[in-house]
Motif scaffolding. Sequence first.
Motif, PDB file in Angstrom:
ATOM      1  N   PHE A   1     -10.952   6.753  35.905  1.00 32.37           N
ATOM      2  CA  PHE A   1     -11.365   6.494  37.727  1.00 32.37           C
ATOM      3  C   PHE A   1     -11.119   7.708  38.423  1.00 32.37           C
ATOM      4  O   PHE A   1     -10.061   8.513  38.444  1.00 32.37           O
ATOM      5  CB  PHE A   1     -10.647   5.269  38.414  1.00 32.37           C
ATOM      6  N   ALA A   2     -12.375   8.134  39.010  1.00 30.96           N
ATOM      7  CA  ALA A   2     -12.463   9.105  39.976  1.00 30.96           C
ATOM      8  C   ALA A   2     -13.000   8.940  41.581  1.00 30.96           C
ATOM      9  O   ALA A   2     -13.590   7.675  41.652  1.00 30.96           O
ATOM     10  CB  ALA A   2     -13.296  10.351  39.092  1.00 30.96           C
ATOM     11  N   GLY A   3     -12.662   9.955  42.326  1.00 28.80           N
ATOM     12  CA  GLY A   3     -13.120   9.666  43.709  1.00 28.80           C
ATOM     13  C   GLY A   3     -12.670   8.403  44.393  1.00 28.80           C
ATOM     14  O   GLY A   3     -11.464   7.973  43.985  1.00 28.80           O
ATOM     15  N   PRO A   4     -13.443   7.597  44.972  1.00 28.07           N
ATOM     16  CA  PRO A   4     -12.824   6.335  45.756  1.00 28.07           C
ATOM     17  C   PRO A   4     -12.520   5.431  44.792  1.00 28.07           C
ATOM     18  O   PRO A   4     -11.480   4.576  45.132  1.00 28.07           O
ATOM     19  CB  PRO A   4     -13.978   5.832  46.705  1.00 28.07           C
ATOM     20  N   ASP A   5     -13.035   5.409  43.537  1.00 22.81           N
ATOM     21  CA  ASP A   5     -12.577   4.296  42.623  1.00 22.81           C
ATOM     22  C   ASP A   5     -11.044   4.341  42.230  1.00 22.81           C
ATOM     23  O   ASP A   5     -10.196   3.556  41.971  1.00 22.81           O
ATOM     24  CB  ASP A   5     -13.501   4.191  41.319  1.00 22.81           C
ATOM     25  N   ALA A   6     -10.388   5.479  42.242  1.00 25.16           N
ATOM     26  CA  ALA A   6      -9.031   5.934  41.879  1.00 25.16           C
ATOM     27  C   ALA A   6      -8.246   5.084  42.686  1.00 25.16           C
ATOM     28  O   ALA A   6      -7.093   4.739  42.158  1.00 25.16           O
ATOM     29  CB  ALA A   6      -8.926   7.525  41.935  1.00 25.16           C
ATOM     30  N   ASP A   7      -8.541   4.841  43.859  1.00 23.43           N
ATOM     31  CA  ASP A   7      -7.574   4.249  44.945  1.00 23.43           C
ATOM     32  C   ASP A   7      -7.824   2.814  45.166  1.00 23.43           C
ATOM     33  O   ASP A   7      -7.436   2.345  46.147  1.00 23.43           O
ATOM     34  CB  ASP A   7      -7.687   4.836  46.291  1.00 23.43           C
ATOM     35  N   ALA A   8      -8.993   2.328  44.476  1.00 25.25           N
ATOM     36  CA  ALA A   8      -9.246   0.737  44.543  1.00 25.25           C
ATOM     37  C   ALA A   8      -8.419  -0.072  44.152  1.00 25.25           C
ATOM     38  O   ALA A   8      -7.397   0.196  43.340  1.00 25.25           O
ATOM     39  CB  ALA A   8     -10.838   0.628  43.909  1.00 25.25           C
ATOM     40  N   HIS A   9      -8.386  -1.301  44.425  1.00 24.89           N
ATOM     41  CA  HIS A   9      -7.685  -2.543  44.174  1.00 24.89           C
ATOM     42  C   HIS A   9      -8.018  -2.755  42.585  1.00 24.89           C
ATOM     43  O   HIS A   9      -8.980  -2.341  42.135  1.00 24.89           O
ATOM     44  CB  HIS A   9      -8.096  -3.920  44.848  1.00 24.89           C
ATOM     45  N   ILE A  10      -6.836  -3.069  42.093  1.00 22.52           N
ATOM     46  CA  ILE A  10      -6.864  -3.245  40.416  1.00 22.52           C
ATOM     47  C   ILE A  10      -8.107  -4.297  40.108  1.00 22.52           C
ATOM     48  O   ILE A  10      -8.808  -4.269  38.993  1.00 22.52           O
ATOM     49  CB  ILE A  10      -5.547  -3.709  39.910  1.00 22.52           C
ATOM     50  N   ASN A  11      -8.283  -5.241  41.002  1.00 17.27           N
ATOM     51  CA  ASN A  11      -9.330  -6.153  40.836  1.00 17.27           C
ATOM     52  C   ASN A  11     -10.817  -5.582  40.585  1.00 17.27           C
ATOM     53  O   ASN A  11     -11.706  -5.958  39.791  1.00 17.27           O
ATOM     54  CB  ASN A  11      -9.548  -7.262  41.845  1.00 17.27           C
ATOM     55  N   LEU A  12     -10.982  -4.624  41.571  1.00 16.15           N
ATOM     56  CA  LEU A  12     -12.209  -3.888  41.629  1.00 16.15           C
ATOM     57  C   LEU A  12     -12.190  -2.908  40.404  1.00 16.15           C
ATOM     58  O   LEU A  12     -13.357  -2.802  39.834  1.00 16.15           O
ATOM     59  CB  LEU A  12     -12.338  -3.054  42.952  1.00 16.15           C
ATOM     60  N   LYS A  13     -11.292  -2.328  40.214  1.00 14.28           N
ATOM     61  CA  LYS A  13     -11.028  -1.509  38.828  1.00 14.28           C
ATOM     62  C   LYS A  13     -11.458  -2.402  37.404  1.00 14.28           C
ATOM     63  O   LYS A  13     -12.420  -1.907  36.760  1.00 14.28           O
ATOM     64  CB  LYS A  13      -9.932  -1.001  38.652  1.00 14.28           C
ATOM     65  N   GLU A  14     -11.067  -3.716  37.560  1.00 15.61           N
ATOM     66  CA  GLU A  14     -11.467  -4.406  36.483  1.00 15.61           C
ATOM     67  C   GLU A  14     -12.897  -4.747  36.576  1.00 15.61           C
ATOM     68  O   GLU A  14     -13.526  -4.924  35.605  1.00 15.61           O
ATOM     69  CB  GLU A  14     -10.665  -5.759  36.451  1.00 15.61           C
ATOM     70  N   MET A  15     -13.603  -5.075  37.692  1.00 16.43           N
ATOM     71  CA  MET A  15     -14.861  -5.176  37.865  1.00 16.43           C
ATOM     72  C   MET A  15     -15.750  -4.061  37.163  1.00 16.43           C
ATOM     73  O   MET A  15     -16.675  -4.272  36.842  1.00 16.43           O
ATOM     74  CB  MET A  15     -15.099  -5.765  39.159  1.00 16.43           C
ATOM     75  N   LEU A  16     -15.317  -2.943  37.764  1.00 11.85           N
ATOM     76  CA  LEU A  16     -15.910  -1.656  37.320  1.00 11.85           C
ATOM     77  C   LEU A  16     -15.743  -1.334  35.906  1.00 11.85           C
ATOM     78  O   LEU A  16     -16.767  -0.988  35.367  1.00 11.85           O
ATOM     79  CB  LEU A  16     -15.314  -0.440  37.844  1.00 11.85           C
ATOM     80  N   ALA A  17     -14.767  -1.747  35.115  1.00  9.87           N
ATOM     81  CA  ALA A  17     -14.765  -1.866  33.684  1.00  9.87           C
ATOM     82  C   ALA A  17     -15.855  -2.757  33.033  1.00  9.87           C
ATOM     83  O   ALA A  17     -16.369  -2.266  32.041  1.00  9.87           O
ATOM     84  CB  ALA A  17     -13.313  -2.225  33.231  1.00  9.87           C
ATOM     85  N   PHE A  18     -15.864  -3.883  33.746  1.00 12.77           N
ATOM     86  CA  PHE A  18     -16.761  -4.990  33.161  1.00 12.77           C
ATOM     87  C   PHE A  18     -18.207  -4.300  33.406  1.00 12.77           C
ATOM     88  O   PHE A  18     -18.942  -4.628  32.104  1.00 12.77           O
ATOM     89  CB  PHE A  18     -16.700  -6.323  33.845  1.00 12.77           C
ATOM     90  N   ALA A  19     -18.456  -3.923  34.456  1.00 12.70           N
ATOM     91  CA  ALA A  19     -19.898  -3.291  34.691  1.00 12.70           C
ATOM     92  C   ALA A  19     -20.104  -2.220  33.592  1.00 12.70           C
ATOM     93  O   ALA A  19     -21.467  -2.143  32.988  1.00 12.70           O
ATOM     94  CB  ALA A  19     -19.875  -2.788  36.110  1.00 12.70           C
ATOM     95  N   GLU A  20     -19.107  -1.256  33.306  1.00  4.52           N
ATOM     96  CA  GLU A  20     -19.556  -0.328  32.412  1.00  4.52           C
ATOM     97  C   GLU A  20     -19.791  -0.788  31.141  1.00  4.52           C
ATOM     98  O   GLU A  20     -20.492  -0.249  30.284  1.00  4.52           O
ATOM     99  CB  GLU A  20     -18.273   0.897  32.312  1.00  4.52           C
ATOM    100  N   GLY A  21     -18.979  -1.869  30.663  1.00  8.56           N
ATOM    101  CA  GLY A  21     -19.114  -2.514  29.477  1.00  8.56           C
ATOM    102  C   GLY A  21     -20.561  -3.186  29.064  1.00  8.56           C
ATOM    103  O   GLY A  21     -20.999  -2.985  28.160  1.00  8.56           O
ATOM    104  N   VAL A  22     -21.028  -3.751  30.388  1.00 11.85           N
ATOM    105  CA  VAL A  22     -22.389  -4.575  30.322  1.00 11.85           C
ATOM    106  C   VAL A  22     -23.379  -3.304  30.062  1.00 11.85           C
ATOM    107  O   VAL A  22     -24.302  -3.404  29.332  1.00 11.85           O
ATOM    108  CB  VAL A  22     -22.422  -5.275  31.516  1.00 11.85           C
ATOM    109  N   VAL A  23     -23.342  -2.586  30.877  1.00  9.71           N
ATOM    110  CA  VAL A  23     -24.499  -1.517  31.148  1.00  9.71           C
ATOM    111  C   VAL A  23     -24.566  -0.442  29.937  1.00  9.71           C
ATOM    112  O   VAL A  23     -25.502  -0.291  29.284  1.00  9.71           O
ATOM    113  CB  VAL A  23     -24.347  -0.500  32.352  1.00  9.71           C
ATOM    114  N   ARG A  24     -23.571  -0.116  29.316  1.00  6.03           N
ATOM    115  CA  ARG A  24     -23.520   0.697  28.156  1.00  6.03           C
ATOM    116  C   ARG A  24     -23.504   0.052  26.935  1.00  6.03           C
ATOM    117  O   ARG A  24     -24.159   1.018  25.757  1.00  6.03           O
ATOM    118  CB  ARG A  24     -22.230   1.693  28.434  1.00  6.03           C
ATOM    119  N   LEU A  25     -22.978  -1.118  26.665  1.00  2.76           N
ATOM    120  CA  LEU A  25     -22.613  -1.717  25.468  1.00  2.76           C
ATOM    121  C   LEU A  25     -23.696  -2.936  25.125  1.00  2.76           C
ATOM    122  O   LEU A  25     -23.822  -3.235  23.754  1.00  2.76           O
ATOM    123  CB  LEU A  25     -21.128  -1.946  25.288  1.00  2.76           C
ATOM    124  N   CYS A  26     -23.975  -3.555  25.965  1.00  2.00           N
ATOM    125  CA  CYS A  26     -24.790  -4.833  25.704  1.00  2.00           C
ATOM    126  C   CYS A  26     -26.353  -4.850  26.010  1.00  2.00           C
ATOM    127  O   CYS A  26     -26.786  -4.405  26.959  1.00  2.00           O
ATOM    128  CB  CYS A  26     -24.432  -5.858  26.987  1.00  2.00           C
TER     129      CYS A  26
END
Length: 481
Positions: A377-402
């Motif tokens: 995580f970099a930039g504003p995402d580095a300080d985000a709430h853990i729930n938002l970080k989990e959502m960002l991880a999910f989004a990366e998985g959907v966009v890049r792998l599915c």
Amino acid sequence: MDGVGRFREVLPMLMDPVAFAEAFVSGDAAGGCRVPSRGMERHRATLRSCGVASDARSRPAFAMKAFTTPKKDGRTARLVLDARPLNDAMRRPPSMDLPRLRDFIVEVERHRFAMQCDGVSYFYQFPVDASISRYFGIGMKGCDMLLNVLCMGWSWAPCIAQRASNVLVRDLGLAWVDNFLVLGGTLDEAERNVAVFRKRAQAARVEVRAEGDDALWQVRSRFVCVGVEFDLAAETQRHRLDPAWAERWVGGSGMTAVLSGRATARQFAEVFGGAVWATDILAVPRCHFAALLSFAGRLGGRMVDAAAPVWDEVVDVPPSARRELGALRKIVRENPWVVGGVPEDTGSVLWTDASSRAWAALLEAEGRFVDGRQGVFAGPDADAHINLKEMLAFAEGVVRLCWAPGAQRCRIDNAAVVGAVAKGSSSSYAANRVLSRSLRVAERRRIVLCPGWVPSGEQQADPHTRGASLPRFPAPLSASR
């Protein structure tokens, strides 16, 4: 517990004064409230003649304000009791057992035929024992009245009515308070179920009226029920919004006011309520309307905090919320059919996880990992709430792998993200923006995301958020993207 048992849990509330008194918060059963109604005296003779209410011979425990609202037929009115004093004195009723709209639609679309009917003045068909009716007083000039039947406005009434309806349609179909839908996979099955339902209604002395004046008790494949138009005769069962409702919502004066940027709080609330209903039926994820949701949340918070909510207050609707509402209005105007059924499974599982520092996503197929990604995580995402970080991880998985169309199983160890993906929206504006990106990608690829929660100890992506390198993947898949 079956449907009958669920009904017996609340039935004594109408018949047993001891059970009724036990539902009160300690010390409040004595009542003593009297709020006069305005203009209800002109209805006294009608209420008395139809058996809905009778003159009180002594002071009611609760004499409350009552009023009438017109029914949609334009000729008759509905009696409503402002039972807030009574509701405040009693404990909350148990679960209403009303099916969720999504579950209701899925169950209907498992069948090919249906018969629709509704209870005639349904609440009035539930008599209240004379020893209990003194709690359902209508304050009037001259002489108060006591309701002898179940009344709208009492917090327990919908629960009692719904549970009685569930008993009538058990193993035959579905009920939505006083709306009954008897279902069948074949025409013969539907007609047999209709016959059983009619016998049950007669035995319970419940008067029901079939939908449509042209053919009583007709079994149909295309019909409108609870604001949803169903077409069960299509090759694949489908549904959409009731066209008449959609037209009213799209062209209503409230919609015009909200889109202009200045509307009363009441107008916005009515339009927003319709927006929620429309997105549910048309299966449009609400996260696509993050600004609209955010404004509705802020306005709702102001109303809750206010000593007396001012519904006629004019509010300024921000441009971003208006744009999103305009986009939804266009979808509702088109009112596309939504095809039912569950798509074929992709055969793979997406694992996603986040730590305070990094994220990881793995795609599993046939018992082994075939692709994956990880990042910091970099930039504003580095300080985000853990729930938002989990959502960002999910989004990366959907966009890049599915990439494969169908039902994609997803495994996440964060309950907030699982819930947001399942219902298509979050209470967080930022999370809605991220989720919206994931769902738009999934829609383009004809993927249906099926989230599931796993304990943190079983999360396969977890080590790769804490420094572990990704495993080696089969060359054809890892090189394909």
